[in-house]
Structure formats: structure tokens, C-alpha cells
Design a protein around this motif. Sequence first.
Motif, PDB file in Angstrom:
ATOM      1  N   ILE A  92     -10.046   4.562   5.879  1.00 35.48           N
ATOM      2  CA  ILE A  92      -8.483   2.993   4.506  1.00 35.48           C
ATOM      3  C   ILE A  92      -9.065   1.537   5.952  1.00 35.48           C
ATOM      4  CG2 ILE A  92      -5.955   2.754   5.140  1.00 35.48           C
ATOM      5  CD1 ILE A  92      -6.296   6.122   5.371  1.00 35.48           C
ATOM      6  N   MET A 115       0.736   5.156  -0.195  1.00 36.80           N
ATOM      7  CA  MET A 115      -0.010   6.671   0.410  1.00 36.80           C
ATOM      8  C   MET A 115       0.432   7.776  -0.461  1.00 36.80           C
ATOM      9  SD  MET A 115      -1.839   7.592   2.652  1.00 36.80           S
ATOM     10  CE  MET A 115      -1.885   7.296   4.565  1.00 36.80           C
ATOM     11  N   ILE A 155      -7.400   4.828  -5.086  1.00 35.27           N
ATOM     12  CA  ILE A 155      -8.181   4.731  -3.919  1.00 35.27           C
ATOM     13  C   ILE A 155      -8.171   5.697  -2.907  1.00 35.27           C
ATOM     14  CG2 ILE A 155     -10.272   2.622  -2.588  1.00 35.27           C
ATOM     15  CD1 ILE A 155      -8.091   0.964  -3.862  1.00 35.27           C
ATOM     16  N   LYS A 156      -9.484   5.887  -2.689  1.00 33.45           N
ATOM     17  CA  LYS A 156      -9.634   7.302  -1.566  1.00 33.45           C
ATOM     18  C   LYS A 156     -10.031   6.373  -0.425  1.00 33.45           C
ATOM     19  CE  LYS A 156     -11.666  10.969  -4.241  1.00 33.45           C
ATOM     20  NZ  LYS A 156     -12.920  12.357  -4.388  1.00 33.45           N
ATOM     21  N   TRP A 157      -9.935   7.235   0.469  1.00 33.84           N
ATOM     22  CA  TRP A 157     -10.033   6.595   1.961  1.00 33.84           C
ATOM     23  C   TRP A 157     -11.527   6.141   1.874  1.00 33.84           C
ATOM     24  CZ3 TRP A 157     -13.387   8.805   5.846  1.00 33.84           C
ATOM     25  CH2 TRP A 157     -14.026  10.086   5.165  1.00 33.84           C
ATOM     26  N   VAL A 161     -11.429   0.681   2.360  1.00 35.12           N
ATOM     27  CA  VAL A 161     -10.298   0.101   1.754  1.00 35.12           C
ATOM     28  C   VAL A 161      -9.161  -1.729   1.426  1.00 35.12           C
ATOM     29  CG1 VAL A 161      -7.848   0.410   0.397  1.00 35.12           C
ATOM     30  CG2 VAL A 161      -9.544   2.645   0.860  1.00 35.12           C
ATOM     31  N   SER A 179      -2.183   2.663  -4.872  1.00 39.96           N
ATOM     32  CA  SER A 179      -2.231   3.755  -4.060  1.00 39.96           C
ATOM     33  C   SER A 179      -3.705   4.415  -3.521  1.00 39.96           C
ATOM     34  CB  SER A 179      -1.585   5.142  -5.284  1.00 39.96           C
ATOM     35  OG  SER A 179       0.022   4.070  -5.523  1.00 39.96           O
ATOM     36  N   ILE A 180      -3.209   4.980  -1.842  1.00 42.36           N
ATOM     37  CA  ILE A 180      -4.389   5.387  -1.052  1.00 42.36           C
ATOM     38  C   ILE A 180      -4.199   6.533  -0.992  1.00 42.36           C
ATOM     39  CG2 ILE A 180      -5.022   5.264   0.865  1.00 42.36           C
ATOM     40  CD1 ILE A 180      -4.694   2.039   1.638  1.00 42.36           C
ATOM     41  N   GLN A 216      -9.327  -3.863  -7.478  1.00 40.61           N
ATOM     42  CA  GLN A 216      -8.770  -2.535  -7.154  1.00 40.61           C
ATOM     43  C   GLN A 216      -7.681  -2.658  -7.707  1.00 40.61           C
ATOM     44  OE1 GLN A 216     -10.937  -4.706  -5.482  1.00 40.61           O
ATOM     45  NE2 GLN A 216     -12.719  -2.546  -5.248  1.00 40.61           N
ATOM     46  N   LEU A 262       0.723  -0.763   0.087  1.00 39.38           N
ATOM     47  CA  LEU A 262       0.374  -0.079   0.166  1.00 39.38           C
ATOM     48  C   LEU A 262       0.958   1.316   0.131  1.00 39.38           C
ATOM     49  CD1 LEU A 262      -2.469  -1.019   2.874  1.00 39.38           C
ATOM     50  CD2 LEU A 262      -2.467  -1.612   0.314  1.00 39.38           C
TER      51      LEU A 262
END
Length: 249
Positions: A223, A152, A240-242, A227, A197-198, A235, A150
Motif C-alpha cells: 500500500i 479502505m 486500486i489493489k495493494w 499505491v 479506494s484501496i 489514480q 484513502l
Amino acid sequence: MQIASILITGANRGLGYELVSQFAAANPSPDFIYAGCRNPDGADKLKELAQKHPNVKILKIAIGDESSYQTAVQQVTQDVGDRGLTVLFNNAGILTSRSFEKVTAEEMREDYEVDVIGPLMLTKAFYPLLKKAADNSKDKGLSCTRAAVLNMTSGIGLISDNTSGGGYPYRAAKVALNMITKSMSIDFKSDGIMAVSIVPGWVATDMGGPKARLTPTQCVDGIRNNVMAKMGEEQNGKVIKWSGEIVDY
């Protein structure tokens, strides 16, 4: 969501600390929660958390210092053995926002070193342990409970969302990180490891400032539940947004 082990960088403050805190309080909690930070001796809050939760282990990981990566790999290997590392969460980063008139080459290099090269090289160092986790997992599809990287990122690093210009070092670094995530998702897929990616949103941390819309607790709760708990084939390789929403690069 039952994750056997997770390593979180930049864990001494902000979202990194909140991630460690929430995973430590979760039921079930991972067997091993590795809190990576540049200066463990000065991480008083992490030390307090580790005293309360024996599964929290503090590691010295200085992004940009690759010798610290190998030491951390050795420490994690001693604990997890052939079970491997389930999740690597590349959270550590810096934010340098400069206009076209003021940006310097050194600022561009520094952001790229920490926000792009750091996560890539750290992932390379831990890849064998991630692969072990995937190989030994009972889950055969892509998921956070099998093996995942993951990264950020930031809404500021989305080309599709850039309507104000500026912010050269940070924007460019996060765009590059998103591309690295996409390549990882393709290169790792055959080994059962996924990569995403978050986007954490605007969060009230030292980096986000006091006027931000989200608290660290709200962001990390999202998250984890919106997520990580729902990550799968769809995915993989995405930003991806929180909140769980997949967004354009």
C-alpha cells in the motif's frame, strides 16, 4: 514519499496498526502520525509504539460517534495549525457476511453506519484541514504528499468480482464506499485533494483469518510503496489493489 501528517482510523489492530507501525519506522517519517481508535485506554500496543516514536499520537475516534470526530479535529488542529492534515486514511470497518436467508435489516444498517456513513462524516470533519494541506503544499499536482483521502475497501465489494453471491451487508457497504470515493475525487479535485479506494487483498488479520494469503506487513508495504507513493491524476477516484493495479468497480 514525504508525508507531513497522516491520520489512520482503526489503528489499534490489524492493518491499521501495521500502517502506523510502518510509517513510524519510515525514513523520513511523517511529523505527525495520528492513530485513531475507539478505546485508547485499551490500546496497549499503540501505547508502546507511541512511547518509542514521539510523532505517534493516539486519538479517540469512535466511528459512528460524530462528537468524537470534532474532538479529534481540535486535537489535530492544535498540532498542525495552518499546515493542515496531509492524509486521512479511513481504515476502520466491520465485516458482517450473511446469506440472503439469514441477513437482517439491523445487520445491513450497522455495516452501512460504520463502513459508509462513518468515513463520509469523518472526511467532512477533517476536510478543512485537508484543504489547508493542499493549499500550503509546494506540490501542485494531485498526490499523497499534497493531500489525499484513502478509503479502505475490499475485493468483496467489487461488483465485477462477485461470482459467489451472499455477503450482503459487507458487499453493499463497500460498494457504497467506492461510490463515495468516486464522488469525493470529483468534488475535491479543484481543491487539490485526491481520493482513492484501496483493496488490501486477503490478509491474515482478525478480520481476514489465519488462512489468508498475505501478512499485514506485506500488504501495508505494498500500500505504501505501490499505491501511495505512486498516486497521481491517473489514480484519482479509482479502486486500486495493494499491488498498485487499478481494478473495475
